[in-house]
Design a protein around this motif. Structure first.
Motif, PDB file in Angstrom:
ATOM      1  N   TYR A   2      30.300  56.855  58.213  1.00 47.41           N
ATOM      2  CA  TYR A   2      30.625  57.351  59.548  1.00 47.41           C
ATOM      3  C   TYR A   2      31.418  56.370  60.397  1.00 47.41           C
ATOM      4  CZ  TYR A   2      27.928  61.412  58.453  1.00 47.41           C
ATOM      5  OH  TYR A   2      27.474  62.566  57.856  1.00 47.41           O
ATOM      6  N   THR A   3      31.761  55.210  59.833  1.00 51.62           N
ATOM      7  CA  THR A   3      32.605  54.262  60.574  1.00 51.62           C
ATOM      8  C   THR A   3      33.966  54.079  59.914  1.00 51.62           C
ATOM      9  OG1 THR A   3      31.647  52.388  59.366  1.00 51.62           O
ATOM     10  CG2 THR A   3      30.627  52.981  61.479  1.00 51.62           C
ATOM     11  N   THR A   4      34.237  54.816  58.859  1.00 47.55           N
ATOM     12  CA  THR A   4      35.512  54.664  58.164  1.00 47.55           C
ATOM     13  C   THR A   4      36.560  55.623  58.696  1.00 47.55           C
ATOM     14  OG1 THR A   4      34.831  56.216  56.458  1.00 47.55           O
ATOM     15  CG2 THR A   4      34.436  53.888  56.018  1.00 47.55           C
ATOM     16  N   LYS A   5      37.784  55.301  58.367  1.00 43.34           N
ATOM     17  CA  LYS A   5      38.917  56.158  58.721  1.00 43.34           C
ATOM     18  C   LYS A   5      39.425  56.821  57.441  1.00 43.34           C
ATOM     19  CE  LYS A   5      40.363  53.173  62.526  1.00 43.34           C
ATOM     20  NZ  LYS A   5      39.364  52.121  62.425  1.00 43.34           N
ATOM     21  N   PRO A   6      40.129  57.926  57.566  1.00 43.18           N
ATOM     22  CA  PRO A   6      40.625  58.598  56.353  1.00 43.18           C
ATOM     23  C   PRO A   6      41.849  57.878  55.766  1.00 43.18           C
ATOM     24  CG  PRO A   6      41.256  59.847  58.290  1.00 43.18           C
ATOM     25  CD  PRO A   6      40.398  58.717  58.768  1.00 43.18           C
ATOM     26  N   THR A   7      41.614  56.680  55.251  1.00 45.39           N
ATOM     27  CA  THR A   7      42.670  55.927  54.587  1.00 45.39           C
ATOM     28  C   THR A   7      42.262  55.666  53.148  1.00 45.39           C
ATOM     29  OG1 THR A   7      41.745  53.780  55.184  1.00 45.39           O
ATOM     30  CG2 THR A   7      43.301  54.754  56.745  1.00 45.39           C
ATOM     31  N   ARG A   8      43.226  55.287  52.342  1.00 50.78           N
ATOM     32  CA  ARG A   8      42.962  55.020  50.931  1.00 50.78           C
ATOM     33  C   ARG A   8      41.959  53.875  50.776  1.00 50.78           C
ATOM     34  NH1 ARG A   8      45.265  51.735  46.788  1.00 50.78           N
ATOM     35  NH2 ARG A   8      45.153  52.788  44.792  1.00 50.78           N
ATOM     36  N   ASP A   9      42.146  52.795  51.536  1.00 49.92           N
ATOM     37  CA  ASP A   9      41.255  51.640  51.429  1.00 49.92           C
ATOM     38  C   ASP A   9      39.819  51.991  51.815  1.00 49.92           C
ATOM     39  OD1 ASP A   9      43.316  50.021  50.546  1.00 49.92           O
ATOM     40  OD2 ASP A   9      43.779  49.258  52.548  1.00 49.92           O
ATOM     41  N   ASP A  10      39.656  52.752  52.891  1.00 56.03           N
ATOM     42  CA  ASP A  10      38.308  53.146  53.305  1.00 56.03           C
ATOM     43  C   ASP A  10      37.675  54.101  52.300  1.00 56.03           C
ATOM     44  OD1 ASP A  10      38.373  51.503  55.469  1.00 56.03           O
ATOM     45  OD2 ASP A  10      38.562  53.081  56.966  1.00 56.03           O
ATOM     46  N   CYS A  11      38.481  54.947  51.704  1.00 56.07           N
ATOM     47  CA  CYS A  11      37.970  55.853  50.672  1.00 56.07           C
ATOM     48  C   CYS A  11      37.463  55.045  49.475  1.00 56.07           C
ATOM     49  CB  CYS A  11      39.055  56.828  50.237  1.00 56.07           C
ATOM     50  SG  CYS A  11      38.512  57.991  48.979  1.00 56.07           S
ATOM     51  N   MET A  12      38.242  54.055  49.077  1.00 53.72           N
ATOM     52  CA  MET A  12      37.812  53.195  47.969  1.00 53.72           C
ATOM     53  C   MET A  12      36.541  52.435  48.337  1.00 53.72           C
ATOM     54  SD  MET A  12      39.775  53.788  45.474  1.00 53.72           S
ATOM     55  CE  MET A  12      39.178  52.503  44.425  1.00 53.72           C
ATOM     56  N   LEU A  13      36.446  51.994  49.577  1.00 54.46           N
ATOM     57  CA  LEU A  13      35.247  51.306  50.050  1.00 54.46           C
ATOM     58  C   LEU A  13      34.023  52.216  49.925  1.00 54.46           C
ATOM     59  CD1 LEU A  13      33.966  48.842  51.655  1.00 54.46           C
ATOM     60  CD2 LEU A  13      34.406  50.222  53.680  1.00 54.46           C
ATOM     61  N   MET A  14      34.158  53.468  50.355  1.00 51.82           N
ATOM     62  CA  MET A  14      33.039  54.413  50.271  1.00 51.82           C
ATOM     63  C   MET A  14      32.647  54.676  48.819  1.00 51.82           C
ATOM     64  SD  MET A  14      33.646  57.288  53.219  1.00 51.82           S
ATOM     65  CE  MET A  14      35.239  57.782  52.615  1.00 51.82           C
ATOM     66  N   LEU A  15      33.633  54.920  47.964  1.00 53.56           N
ATOM     67  CA  LEU A  15      33.330  55.206  46.560  1.00 53.56           C
ATOM     68  C   LEU A  15      32.670  54.008  45.888  1.00 53.56           C
ATOM     69  CD1 LEU A  15      36.526  57.157  45.455  1.00 53.56           C
ATOM     70  CD2 LEU A  15      34.309  58.079  46.121  1.00 53.56           C
ATOM     71  N   ASN A  16      33.166  52.821  46.165  1.00 56.60           N
ATOM     72  CA  ASN A  16      32.553  51.621  45.586  1.00 56.60           C
ATOM     73  C   ASN A  16      31.126  51.427  46.083  1.00 56.60           C
ATOM     74  OD1 ASN A  16      34.768  50.927  44.026  1.00 56.60           O
ATOM     75  ND2 ASN A  16      35.672  49.661  45.621  1.00 56.60           N
TER      76      ASN A  16
END
Length: 111
Positions: A60-74
């Motif tokens: 809930y603190t991430t933005k819809p960017t590639r890096d944040d998506c990778m952060l969530m998946l990891n």
């Protein structure tokens, strides 16, 4: 006649590019559906509140960017691995009931 040939050649190349783009989009849809299913399965298997809470804080603190998506998946992957580790440790630790049964205690005093 030369112009018509070039126009047809360009149209053919545009058509080819369009068709390949649509095929790539279908592949990516299928690929992302598989990823989504894999990570949703991992999320469903995470039961410990502390692990879920950490994921919640990040998502809930991430933005819809590639890096944040990778952060969530990891993070989901790491928390899932931690949950599976905890489950293995819990299954290897003999429960209190099992230790009583091996000692011959049925919960109502000595046998």
């Amino acid at each position: 006649m030369g112009k018509r040939l070039i126009k047809d050649e360009i149209s053919w190349e545009l058509g080819q590019a369009y068709g390949m783009t649509k095929a790539i989009q279908r592949f990516m849809d299928h690929y992302f559906d598989q990823l989504k299913a894999e990570y949703f399965k991992m999320l469903r298997e995470i039961n410990d509140l502390d692990l879920v809470d950490q994921i919640n804080d990040v998502i809930y603190t991430t933005k819809p960017t590639r890096d944040d998506c990778m952060l969530m998946l990891n993070l989901i992957h790491q928390q899932h691995m931690e949950q599976m580790k905890r489950k293995r440790e819990d299954s290897q630790t003999p429960s209190e009931d099992a230790s009583k049964m091996t000692r011959g205690d049925n919960g109502m005093g000595r046998k």
